[in-house]
Design an enzyme around this catalytic site. Sequence first.
Site, PDB file in Angstrom:
ATOM      1  CG  ASP A 100     -54.982  28.073 -17.333  1.00  0.00           C
ATOM      2  OD1 ASP A 100     -54.364  27.482 -18.228  1.00  0.00           O
ATOM      3  OD2 ASP A 100     -55.753  27.501 -16.540  1.00  0.00           O
ATOM      4  CD  GLU A 115     -55.458  27.234 -21.837  1.00  0.00           C
ATOM      5  OE1 GLU A 115     -54.956  26.130 -22.073  1.00  0.00           O
ATOM      6  OE2 GLU A 115     -55.925  27.535 -20.728  1.00  0.00           O
TER       7      GLU A 115
END
Length: 544
Positions: A214, A278
């Site tokens: 993330d 990401e």
Amino acid sequence: MNKTEALHADHDTKNAVPWWRGAAIYQIYPRSFCDSNGDGIGDLPGITSRLEHVARLGVDAIWVSPFFTSPMRDFGYDVADYCGVDPIFGTLEDFDAMVARAHELGLNVTIDQVYAHTSDLHPWFQESRQDRTNGKADWYVWADPKPDGSPPSNWQSVFGGPAWTWDARRRQYYLHNFLSSQPQVNAHNPEVQEALLGVMRFWLDRGVDGFRLDALNFLMHDPTMRDNPPAPDDGRRKTRPFDFQLKIYNQSHPDIIGFIQRVRELCDEYGAVFTVAEVGGDLAETEMKAFTAGEQHLNSAYGFDFLYADRLTPKFVEQAVSKWTDAPGIGWPSWAFENHDAPRALSRWCAPEHRDAFGRLKAMLFASLRGNIIVYQGEELGLTQVDIPFEQLQDPEAIANWPLTLSRDGARTPMPWIVQSGEGGFTVGVPWLPVGEDNLGRAVDRQEADADSLLNLTTALLRMRRDHPALRLGTFEVLHADECLLVIRRIYGQQSIAGVFNLSSSSVALLQGLLRDGNQLASVNGANGEQLPPFGALLIEERI
């Protein structure tokens, strides 16, 4: 499943190909998937109980969003214990049972790892903030104030306001690129890197097959704390202070690449482990390619091209996919039309009266893209964005920027399983967010019983993608793209599949001479070899 054996056979050449290459991955947002204990919040046993639905779709893996110990100020993306399961989701034993059941069903398991920041309740931060000399004093980004007492730089947080918060104990500011309760780790520190790799090893040892990393480009900052320059006026609406800057120095430090190489080395020890970054922001394409180049970096990058687009046009698809060629050294893309942070695609891309037809077109196009495709829970049902009134909002970003930021809550509403149930079979209690009346009518049980449903079409398309190497692994060529019509070709070995998509609400004649003779594999909305009705699409296996 033994990760060293987690390969699928190429139907033409019989070469071993990693399971993740060209995979379809199903994203599960735990809070909203299935509640097993009636508290209104989804949990790990609930996921386990519904994995057969996911397996029937024909996907290769699940991606489970954060379930770690957390105060839930950002709903799990503020981790207080990287190696613990938050009690609202269950226990480590529940996690192990979920992994075991997924593997029984032939599903690989991918989980989020949130390394750029922790919760301010994490023991690392609790120790770090005590003074400037403790063992973890340099595990987070601390800085002295300017002579006038103001923050050390002009950096702004994603969720609004300065990216710096004063801490009286150290008489310093700490950095947070998101909420003030999400302090930024100092990943330049070798001890921090070792600790993060230890977390990854912990989950690998529990049978995890992959990781989504993330906000990876936020992992490291510029240690000189230089001010970010102002962003030029590009015509886009600016709703947060964050939007007024070019994010050059608070993120995207070149040393992130070195840490990525260490991640890859560790994952390679465990065999066919999938890693996807990401990456968002102004330099997303450049960073995505740097993070995935060659064989020493991550396997894939997860872009934002489609997630916030307000229209889906042939030219837009061509532009997005053309960034990722099959040239040597170029990484492998992962695509999503929807996720837990972005508005539901059917609510962005078409008028309400066109949603059923557009949903079928969208499903066929998605299954035809080169790269991995990530299906967000409920996307297979055609779920739409639920309008959450201010008094029911949970999303801290939406609350802080109301009403100019569209709430993420509207895409996080509970999964409807049973149409006859007032809460869609998600829970016997009061759900943490409303299901939404429109989405209740799209429940799984209703669509399973309807041969023409979007759920059954999506299942057929995903299985077609799995069974045809050209769709899963082939090259991607755009043969034609205008205001309405998109024509593509996928080739792998001796297999060639053409896709024709009318992305408009008007009928379009199929251009002659673009396609070779062949057999029709699939068609939606009445499309045929000569005419494409509104939102008509078809796939043709061409003769070579």
